[in-house]
Design an enzyme around this catalytic site. Structure first.
Site: not given
Length: 372
Positions: A77, A314
């Protein structure tokens, strides 16, 4: 070049993104090498040589997440974040991750393999966005894929290619000591971010259980040495976990290490993952801790989290596709065949490191997730 004695023109033709211009010149000559290099980085031949494809795109307002499928059908990703100053792309360097941070999903399936330089570079080249900042902060620990990472950076910076500015490239690392010392000696002058998240060894071992062999004091010392050698401000990423790393002793130690240094503390808020043991701090807790750090003489910034809605923030990158164990038969790009109308084939023999990392776990296979 000794390392490229076995490099052939056919290998370059199959996967030119995997090689530096100088490697190409040694094999196919300067004229042909520069022509090919220019065509894939500045021309219209990007899709003709791609060895990864866009499998899915998730839109989340100012954040877009790309799921790329690799030639061996694993997925990675990559995240694009739109900012006032331009577009930042968060790039992956591994399939999975060996570090096992308790706040991060990327290592949940263990470490599967390193990405090749080509797979790293194509994450930027194949995007529709015009990128002005690259952060190696996606899936995987960049410095554990050291050689391929550094080679990819050299390719991205080449003046005959993308000519990406050094100031626009950041490596975010947990700080493996051997590799930290190596990157200090490189003539790259890229930006460096240390994922610290603790001020003592015991706490860091809880947060990053597979980094126990790396003395936190030596890690900090080496990062500060990098800052001094390259005259760069380094960023210290600090994920606030209430009750674990927000003590008065943590504030004192951070002040002792970084007060008066060319350092910015990036204070982070936990993005929800499957780990229910971690409590997400509220805004008041973040602001209060920021104030305490500033009172200790530190430069601190609260980093705004982006991409939560599409699990692109994150710590949330994992790629559900790797849990499915299902191979994709056709090689297509955005639902269409390659520009030449055929299915491209590419061999990664000898280039993609499939050797299992000592921290690797067995890959879990789960149920397929439906994407809307």
């Amino acid at each position: 070049m000794d390392a490229n004695q076995n490099l052939t023109a056919e290998m370059i033709k199959i996967d030119p993104y995997n090689y530096t211009l100088s490697e190409m010149v040694d094999v196919i000559g300067e004229t042909e090498a520069k022509k090919l290099f220019k065509s894939i980085y500045k021309g219209t031949s990007k899709l003709s040589y791609q060895t990864i494809k866009v499998k899915d795109v998730f839109n989340g307002g100012d954040t877009r997440k790309y799921a790329f499928e690799l030639c061996d059908h694993y997925c990675i990703e990559t995240v694009c974040i739109q900012r006032k100053t331009g577009t930042t792309v968060c790039v992956s360097t591994m399939v999975g991750c060996p570090v096992g941070c308790v706040f991060c999903e990327s290592g949940k399936n263990g470490f599967i393999r390193n990405l090749t330089p080509s797979e790293i570079v194509q994450q930027i080249v194949l995007l529709r966005e015009k990128v002005n900042r690259i952060v190696f902060m996606g899936m995987g620990e960049p410095l554990f894929n050291y050689d391929n990472l550094v080679k990819a950076i050299h390719i991205l910076r080449d003046r005959d290619g993308l000519n990406f500015p050094t100031d626009g490239i950041t490596i975010s690392t947990v700080g493996p000591l051997q590799q930290l010392k190596k990157i200090r000696e490189e003539h790259l002058k890229i930006q460096l971010t240390l994922s610290l998240h603790a001020t003592d060894q015991r706490t860091r071992d809880i947060v990053m259980p597979h980094m126990k062999g790396h003395d936190i004091r030596k890690v900090v010392e080496t990062v500060l040495s990098y800052s001094e050698r390259h005259n760069r401000k380094v960023t210290i990423a600090y994920l606030l976990i209430p009750g674990l790393n927000d003590r008065s002793s943590d504030v004192r130690q951070l002040g002792k290490w970084f007060r008066g240094k060319n350092v910015l503390i990036n204070l982070l808020q936990y993005n929800e993952t499957s780990n229910s043991r971690i409590k997400r701090p509220n805004k008041q807790q973040l602001v209060a801790f920021k104030t305490r750090l500033e009172d200790a003489g530190l430069e601190v910034k609260l980093r705004e989290s982006r991409g939560n809605r599409i699990k692109a923030a994150c710590g949330q990158l994992v790629s559900e596709y790797n849990r499915q164990g299902k191979k994709t038969a056709n090689w297509t790009v955005n639902g269409t065949e390659n520009s030449n109308g055929s299915v491209r084939k590419s061999s990664f023999t000898g280039r993609a490191s499939s050797k299992r990392h000592p921290f690797a776990k067995h890959k879990n296979v789960g149920k397929k997730r439906k994407h809307e």
